[in-house]
Enzyme design. Structure first.
Site, PDB file in Angstrom:
ATOM      1  N   GLU A  78     -22.300 -15.934 -29.506  1.00 19.21           N
ATOM      2  CA  GLU A  78     -21.316 -16.061 -30.588  1.00 19.21           C
ATOM      3  C   GLU A  78     -20.983 -17.506 -30.953  1.00 19.21           C
ATOM      4  OE1 GLU A  78     -20.238 -13.725 -32.455  1.00 19.21           O
ATOM      5  OE2 GLU A  78     -20.840 -11.948 -31.336  1.00 19.21           O
ATOM      6  N   SER A 361      30.591  29.937 -25.004  1.00 20.62           N
ATOM      7  CA  SER A 361      31.485  29.847 -23.845  1.00 20.62           C
ATOM      8  C   SER A 361      31.079  28.805 -22.813  1.00 20.62           C
ATOM      9  CB  SER A 361      31.585  31.215 -23.166  1.00 20.62           C
ATOM     10  OG  SER A 361      32.382  32.078 -23.942  1.00 20.62           O
TER      11      SER A 361
END
Length: 718
Positions: A78, A361
């Site tokens: 590269e 409840s």
């Protein structure tokens, strides 16, 4: 000649001016962007990855764990001058600029340094249309900045983790796992050269799909390495002779790189990401490691219970569930289910945190009896009145399902059998203000002022309720529920989280409520006997909400809209809601028998958790005194052995002197402000009949007294 030099000098100055002009508008590049792994990884309580948020499949590898041979291969193919330049190669830049001006592609291919390639991958588009002078100038400028800030090794680390390697794989560490099922450190020269050559064209150089092209590219890399004197010609030739398909993993199931637990953990993850955002973290670009309190085995069991357990008795796939389990000792949310049979929905509606359905409840210990013990020092045998009741200032009467009255009974019996009238009379005696204070200490705040009717049903989530009931379990300390224990950012900064416990009630109140609520499941007249687990010390409360008058005639008798079961051991607290999203749609009701589904879900989950947990009973605090009453062990707070006058015994329905509210508090529309989620198609009713509880059908004609009922409510201390 002078004219030529002058012209070149002018062009150079113009080029430099253009370069700096473009550089001024260059975006900033951050370490998070360079570090590649911008996905958010989520871990369960055991440290295993359970999810990755982000499109890129990538496992980051530090420079010290990257083989030197791979670094040499990448540099050789590269950017041979990588270790000599400072981010840009002037010769390449000028060549690229000339090629761009002349319309030639010459110089643009391979014209960038490795550092420039990293910058392009981190902050710019890789599309061919974006290969302009402006973009190249900005790449060069940012490359110079990156080189000033980071070492060559760090830049190479960023690059190796950044590049695309085909098949949805990013970074060479992940590629090693995908193509060879191992780590980079275990690869040989041929394999490392193969990976190093792939970024130029990941699809074309895929060694599985295109072995011939991949072989050519690998050999090019090996030749470049030999030319760069990092390997010998002999080593290059030996590596070239290796068949490129050797040791390749040729089959990949989708599950190998995707989250197989997606459906199981969806609701939990949704809340994790919400929690992250509230803490200021970016879940899309932060590269975070998020450690949660999720017990994956508990989560899987809860998921399977509500989706695959045929013994639960779901009437259809539309009956929904919202459930939250917390560690009672610290507030950690260990499991959460936001729905069942929801299909392939990601981050769908989370019913575990919704607050638009009444809790029925299950509110009684929180708003009625808890405050009565805490502030009025009621003993567990406090006499309460179960006689005809009309809400003050109205003609609305309050009933239990059986439309009967039991006269004067104990507070224990009223709670165990979930009688409504004694609960509301107790709330009157306590007063709305004190009850609201009590709830506030349990993490519940409301948009609107609470009303009397909220004593038998308020709008809270299963997450809120599980955390509140956990305070009963641990002796009175409230821990705000939380899912995230630690976050580590991409730069290594770590922050831990925990819930700081706050005293919500006295240990005496927590113990006495717990002792009474044991009977909800163990007493023959208890409302939650379907949730009883033999031998396990636990306590809890059921809850249901009935249809309002205008809908009651369209559903079978005793049908309800919502059914709850919330309970706990000394280790865990679990709250379960069941109901239909569109409860007023034809057929979307819960029959009396189906109200037990919430209890059966609770029982299944608590039974599973008990397998690997201690089974401890609660012990009375030093200021709680036991006393035998009609064969039952009752309790009172030391110094308060007597019973107060019967709470609003029926002589009057006016508010007690401890409550300065007006009769307008009859109407109930208060909703919790935290964890609020709702659907516009889901509505709620607050008419007086809508909160009539249907959990129990004990006998009684209104003529009973405390003495005659004592034996039927026997609860043995375990």
């Amino acid at each position: 000649m002078y004219i030529v030099f002058a012209a070149l000098f002018v062009v150079l100055l113009m080029g430099m001016g253009l370069f700096f002009f473009y550089a001024q508008s260059a975006p900033k590049v951050t370490q998070s962007e360079l570090a590649s792994d911008t996905s958010t990884k989520v871990y369960d309580a055991s440290g295993s990855v359970i999810s990755k948020l982000g499109a890129q499949d990538r496992n980051y590898v530090k420079s010290k764990n990257i083989p030197g041979t791979l670094k040499q291969a990448v540099v050789s193919i590269e950017d041979k001058r990588f270790y000599k330049h400072h981010g840009v190669d002037p010769t390449r830049i000028m060549g690229a600029a000339v090629a761009d001006l002349t319309g030639s592609s010459l110089g643009l291919q391979g014209g960038s340094t490795l550092t420039q390639q990293l910058v392009k991958l981190s902050v710019f588009s890789t599309a061919a249309s974006d290969r302009t002078i402006k973009r190249k100038a900005q790449e060069a400028w940012l490359a110079l900045q990156v080189e000033r800030k980071y070492s060559k090794d760090k830049i190479l680390e960023f690059y190796i983790n950044k590049v695309y390697m085909g098949n949805g794989v990013y970074g060479m560490q992940t590629a090693a796992k995908y193509y060879y099922d191992t780590k980079l450190s275990n690869l040989n020269l041929s394999q490392l050269a193969t990976l190093a050559g792939m970024p130029q064209s990941p699809t074309s150089y895929d060694p599985i799909k295109y072995p011939q092209l991949a072989t050519q590219r690998r050999n090019t890399v090996l030749t470049a390495m030999a030319s760069n004197n990092v390997i010998t010609e002999a080593q290059a030739n030996q590596a070239k002779s290796v068949d490129i398909t050797t040791d390749l993993v040729t089959r990949h199931s989708d599950s190998s790189r995707t989250n197989t637990n997606a459906k199981v953990i969806d609701s939990y993850l949704k809340n994790v990401y919400d929690e992250l955002k509230k803490k200021g973290y970016n879940t899309n670009t932060g590269g975070l490691k998020v450690y949660t309190n999720l017990d994956l085995s508990a989560q899987k069991h809860l998921y399977n219970t509500v989706n695959n357990d045929s013994t639960i008795g779901f009437p259809d796939n539309k009956l929904q569930v919202g459930a939250t389990m917390v560690n009672a000792k610290n507030g950690k949310v260990v499991a959460m289910i936001g729905g069942r049979k929801v299909g392939n929905v990601s981050f769908g509606f989370n019913r575990a945190t919704r607050t638009d359905r009444s809790s029925g409840s299950t509110m009684k210990p929180l708003m009625d009896y808890g405050p009565a013990i805490e502030y009025l020092k009621y003993p567990t045998y406090q006499p309460v009145s179960d006689t005809a009741y009309t809400y003050s200032g109205t003609n609305k009467q309050l009933y239990d399902f059986d439309r009967k009255y039991q006269g004067t009974i104990t507070m224990r019996k009223a709670l165990v059998e979930s009688r409504n009238i004694p609960a509301i009379r107790t709330l009157e005696a306590v007063g709305i203000d004190k009850a609201t204070t009590f709830l506030g200490k349990l993490g519940m705040t409301f948009k609107d002022e609470l009303q009397l009717q909220n004593g038998i049903g308020a709008y809270i989530s299963s997450e809120q309720e599980a955390a509140a009931y956990a305070a009963f379990s641990n002796g009175g300390t409230y821990y705000k529920p939380y899912l995230i224990s630690k976050v580590v950012t991409s730069d290594g900064e770590s922050k831990s989280f925990k819930s700081k416990g706050k005293r919500a009630m006295s240990p005496a109140t927590a113990f006495m409520l717990t002792d009474m609520m044991k009977g909800v499941m163990t007493d023959s007249n208890g409302s939650g006997t379907a949730a009883d687990i033999s031998g396990l010390y636990q306590a809890g409360k059921t809850g249901t909400t009935a249809y309002p008058d205008e809908y009651a005639s369209s559903v079978p008798d005793s049908s309800v809209m919502d059914s709850w079961m919330t309970g706990y051991t000394k280790n865990y607290s679990l709250s379960v809601w069941t109901g239909y999203d569109h409860q007023f749609k034809a057929g979307h009701y819960i029959t009396q028998d189906q109200t037990k589904i919430a209890q059966l879900i609770y029982k299944s989950q608590m039974t599973y958790m008990a397998q690997n947990s201690t089974n401890e009973n609660w012990t009375a605090p030093s200021d709680v005194v036991p006393v035998q009453r009609n064969g039952t062990t009752e309790y009172y707070v030391s110094g308060h052995p007597g019973t107060s006058a019967i709470a609003n015994s029926g002589a009057t329905n006016q508010y007690s002197s401890t409550n300065n509210s007006s009769s307008s508090r009859y109407s109930s529309n208060s909703q919790a402000t935290t964890n609020s989620e709702s659907e516009s198609s889901t509505s709620s009713s607050n008419d007086s009949e809508s909160n009539t509880q249907t959990e129990q059908t004990p006998g009684g004609d209104g003529t009973n007294n405390e003495s005659s009922n004592a034996n039927s409510t026997s609860t043995t201390e375990e």
